[in-house]
Design an enzyme around this catalytic site. Sequence first.
Site, PDB file in Angstrom:
ATOM      1  N   GLU A   1       0.867  -1.094   0.125  1.00  0.00           N
ATOM      2  CA  GLU A   1      -0.049   0.044   0.052  1.00  0.00           C
ATOM      3  C   GLU A   1       0.990   1.204   0.023  1.00  0.00           C
ATOM      4  O   GLU A   1       1.459   1.616   0.891  1.00  0.00           O
ATOM      5  CB  GLU A   1      -0.850  -0.009   1.075  1.00  0.00           C
TER       6      GLU A   1
ATOM      7  N   GLU B   1      -6.154   3.376   7.699  1.00  0.00           N
ATOM      8  CA  GLU B   1      -5.544   2.720   6.458  1.00  0.00           C
ATOM      9  C   GLU B   1      -5.314   1.402   6.359  1.00  0.00           C
ATOM     10  O   GLU B   1      -5.751   0.404   5.319  1.00  0.00           O
ATOM     11  CB  GLU B   1      -4.308   3.648   6.166  1.00  0.00           C
TER      12      GLU B   1
ATOM     13  N   GLU C   1     -10.420  -4.039   1.546  1.00  0.00           N
ATOM     14  CA  GLU C   1     -10.291  -3.949   0.099  1.00  0.00           C
ATOM     15  C   GLU C   1      -9.580  -5.539  -0.514  1.00  0.00           C
ATOM     16  O   GLU C   1      -9.963  -5.939  -1.347  1.00  0.00           O
ATOM     17  CB  GLU C   1      -9.230  -2.866  -0.141  1.00  0.00           C
TER      18      GLU C   1
ATOM     19  N   LYS D   1     -16.081  -0.350  -0.936  1.00  0.00           N
ATOM     20  CA  LYS D   1     -14.535   0.133  -0.944  1.00  0.00           C
ATOM     21  C   LYS D   1     -14.402   1.522  -0.778  1.00  0.00           C
ATOM     22  O   LYS D   1     -13.699   2.126   0.101  1.00  0.00           O
ATOM     23  CB  LYS D   1     -13.760  -0.223  -2.417  1.00  0.00           C
ATOM     24  N   ASP D   2     -15.482   2.450  -1.489  1.00  0.00           N
ATOM     25  CA  ASP D   2     -15.770   3.963  -1.113  1.00  0.00           C
ATOM     26  C   ASP D   2     -15.939   4.214   0.452  1.00  0.00           C
ATOM     27  O   ASP D   2     -15.217   5.186   0.872  1.00  0.00           O
ATOM     28  CB  ASP D   2     -16.702   4.465  -1.923  1.00  0.00           C
TER      29      ASP D   2
END
Length: 116
Positions: free
Chosen positions: A24, A65, A72, A90-91
């Site tokens: 990430e 995060e 995700e 996901k949003d």
Amino acid sequence: MKNRPFHQRLAFALTGIATAWRRERSLRVQSAVAVVALLALVLLRASALWWAVVVLAIAIVITAELFNSALEALIDHLHPDQHPEVGALKDMAAAAVLVSSIGAAVVGALFLWSTF
């Protein structure tokens, strides 16, 4: 996985952080911003209270995060095809990171305002 010794559970958690770090870019960027914030605390000789508030804000953003990344990855694994509901999930997870980041930015702005 239940009832494992603490050192094993700690190793699992550290492996999770390392995996997220590799995968990430957002986590790496947020970590760099966190380092800058911590350096500002050192350079401006912040009080212990400001240290506590800023470190807590950093922890909240990083935690959001990590949850976003895990969610995700799980969603992509379970449903690799595009689907409106998957996109909405996901949003929402990304929104949690955004909200925590805005909160952390407000903390940073208040710190700078109180310093100067």
